[in-house]
Design an enzyme around this catalytic site. Sequence first.
Site, mmCIF file in Angstrom:
data_model
loop_
_atom_site.group_PDB
_atom_site.id
_atom_site.type_symbol
_atom_site.label_atom_id
_atom_site.label_comp_id
_atom_site.label_asym_id
_atom_site.label_seq_id
_atom_site.Cartn_x
_atom_site.Cartn_y
_atom_site.Cartn_z
ATOM 1 N N TYR A 129 2.668 -41.944 24.079
ATOM 2 C CA TYR A 129 1.861 -43.054 24.596
ATOM 3 C C TYR A 129 0.503 -42.567 25.070
ATOM 4 O O TYR A 129 0.266 -41.369 25.193
ATOM 5 C CB TYR A 129 2.601 -43.782 25.722
ATOM 6 N N ARG A 131 -5.943 -36.917 21.647
ATOM 7 C CA ARG A 131 -4.693 -36.407 22.226
ATOM 8 C C ARG A 131 -3.488 -37.107 21.589
ATOM 9 O O ARG A 131 -2.447 -36.489 21.356
ATOM 10 C CB ARG A 131 -4.680 -36.607 23.744
ATOM 11 N N ARG A 172 21.480 -45.066 15.123
ATOM 12 C CA ARG A 172 21.421 -43.977 16.103
ATOM 13 C C ARG A 172 21.933 -42.659 15.516
ATOM 14 O O ARG A 172 23.046 -42.590 15.010
ATOM 15 C CB ARG A 172 22.235 -44.331 17.352
ATOM 16 N N LYS A 186 2.364 -36.091 25.302
ATOM 17 C CA LYS A 186 2.449 -37.260 26.195
ATOM 18 C C LYS A 186 3.576 -38.182 25.731
ATOM 19 O O LYS A 186 3.343 -39.202 25.069
ATOM 20 C CB LYS A 186 1.099 -37.985 26.239
ATOM 21 N N GLU A 190 1.485 -30.186 38.346
ATOM 22 C CA GLU A 190 0.596 -31.362 38.373
ATOM 23 C C GLU A 190 1.273 -32.459 39.168
ATOM 24 O O GLU A 190 2.355 -32.253 39.723
ATOM 25 C CB GLU A 190 0.289 -31.819 36.936
HETATM 26 N N1 PDD Z 1 -0.776 -40.516 33.225
HETATM 27 N N2 PDD Z 1 -0.468 -35.506 34.027
HETATM 28 C C1 PDD Z 1 0.501 -36.401 33.778
HETATM 29 C C2 PDD Z 1 1.919 -35.977 33.890
HETATM 30 C C3 PDD Z 1 0.163 -37.722 33.397
HETATM 31 O O1 PDD Z 1 1.127 -38.618 33.135
HETATM 32 C C4 PDD Z 1 -1.218 -38.090 33.329
HETATM 33 C C5 PDD Z 1 -1.650 -39.465 32.926
HETATM 34 C C6 PDD Z 1 -2.192 -37.109 33.618
HETATM 35 C C7 PDD Z 1 -3.668 -37.386 33.537
HETATM 36 O O2 PDD Z 1 -4.091 -37.542 32.209
HETATM 37 P P1 PDD Z 1 -5.356 -38.469 31.844
HETATM 38 O O3 PDD Z 1 -6.479 -37.989 32.674
HETATM 39 O O4 PDD Z 1 -5.566 -38.232 30.412
HETATM 40 O O5 PDD Z 1 -4.945 -39.892 32.174
HETATM 41 C C8 PDD Z 1 -1.772 -35.831 33.957
HETATM 42 C C9 PDD Z 1 -1.089 -41.873 32.793
HETATM 43 C C10 PDD Z 1 -2.312 -42.423 33.412
HETATM 44 C C11 PDD Z 1 0.138 -42.765 32.982
HETATM 45 O O6 PDD Z 1 1.221 -42.252 32.703
HETATM 46 O O7 PDD Z 1 0.005 -43.929 33.358
#
Ligand code: PDD
Length: 283
Positions: A33, A52, A100, A147, A179
């Site tokens: 996503y 990304r 599945r 992601k 993070e």
């Molecule tokens: N989350 N680290 C994690 C684990 C994240 O899920 C996100 C973003 C970031 C920051 O990435 P970016 O600057 O590209 O948004 C770092 C999004 C916003 C979400 O899950 O809603």
Amino acid sequence: MERTVFVNGEYLPESQATVSIFDRGFLMADAVYEVTSVLDGKLLEFAGHLKRLERSLGELQMAKPKDFDNLLEIHRELVSRNGVDQGGVYLQITRGVADRDFAFPKNVETTLVMFTQAKAILDTDAVANGIKVISIDDLRWGRRDIKTTQLLYPSMGKMMAKAAGADDAWLVEDGQVTEGTSNNAYIVKDGKIITRQLSNDILHGITRASVLRYADEAQMKVEERSFTIAEAQAADEAFITSASTFVMPVVEIDGAAIGTGTPGTVAKRLREIYIEESRKKAI
Ligand code: PDD
């Protein structure tokens, strides 16, 4: 008023948008996503998010949806049809619909789903006061650079934070902060901005890349290395970055006030620069 959403090539009212119960996103979290912010009805950092997304798909050998080359147009159309001034666009691609099985299915079309979320992201209480975080063990998988929609543990982390009277959690592995649950983590000491180096251990934030570039251009010192919770608690400032929060001050970690216990000057300045620059480049 119903939102218009996008599902596999069609714009539909949200109540009529459906995905199969056999979708691998639903059964296996076999999905990636992106969240792209909207300001003044325009998209921020679209090129970064698209790049990304392409990388996430590649790392998982997931095919691009047939509308991949139209993603900018679909983002804009959704923002326009839903009249979004401030908020974001959520995009998800799954490996598609198949009976599945753990093995990846062959010759299946990926599922593409997109929707908008209108919400205030500029002037919130959190921005004015800063947020409180707790630290928890990082129990996520080892490919956090991709992601994916495996967001159960980050959700649990937010709930643990809420239960502790805080806003969010910072994840700790081998004694070092990786993070935040949905954002990248930073501290500031003696004017130097410190944030974990890129690797498979963290998501390569699009906001992170821009903020570090703007910091560098503004002659601020940046050090990319890991840090502990104890070092963070002794720092002058702390903050997080993400598409949905931009630069957000952190004023408390595990009950200890950071610096003066109020949003720091470096975080405030970076937030201003980030919003100003992103606005200029918004499309
Ligand atoms: N989350 N680290 C994690 C684990 C994240 O899920 C996100 C973003 C970031 C920051 O990435 P970016 O600057 O590209 O948004 C770092 C999004 C916003 C979400 O899950 O809603």
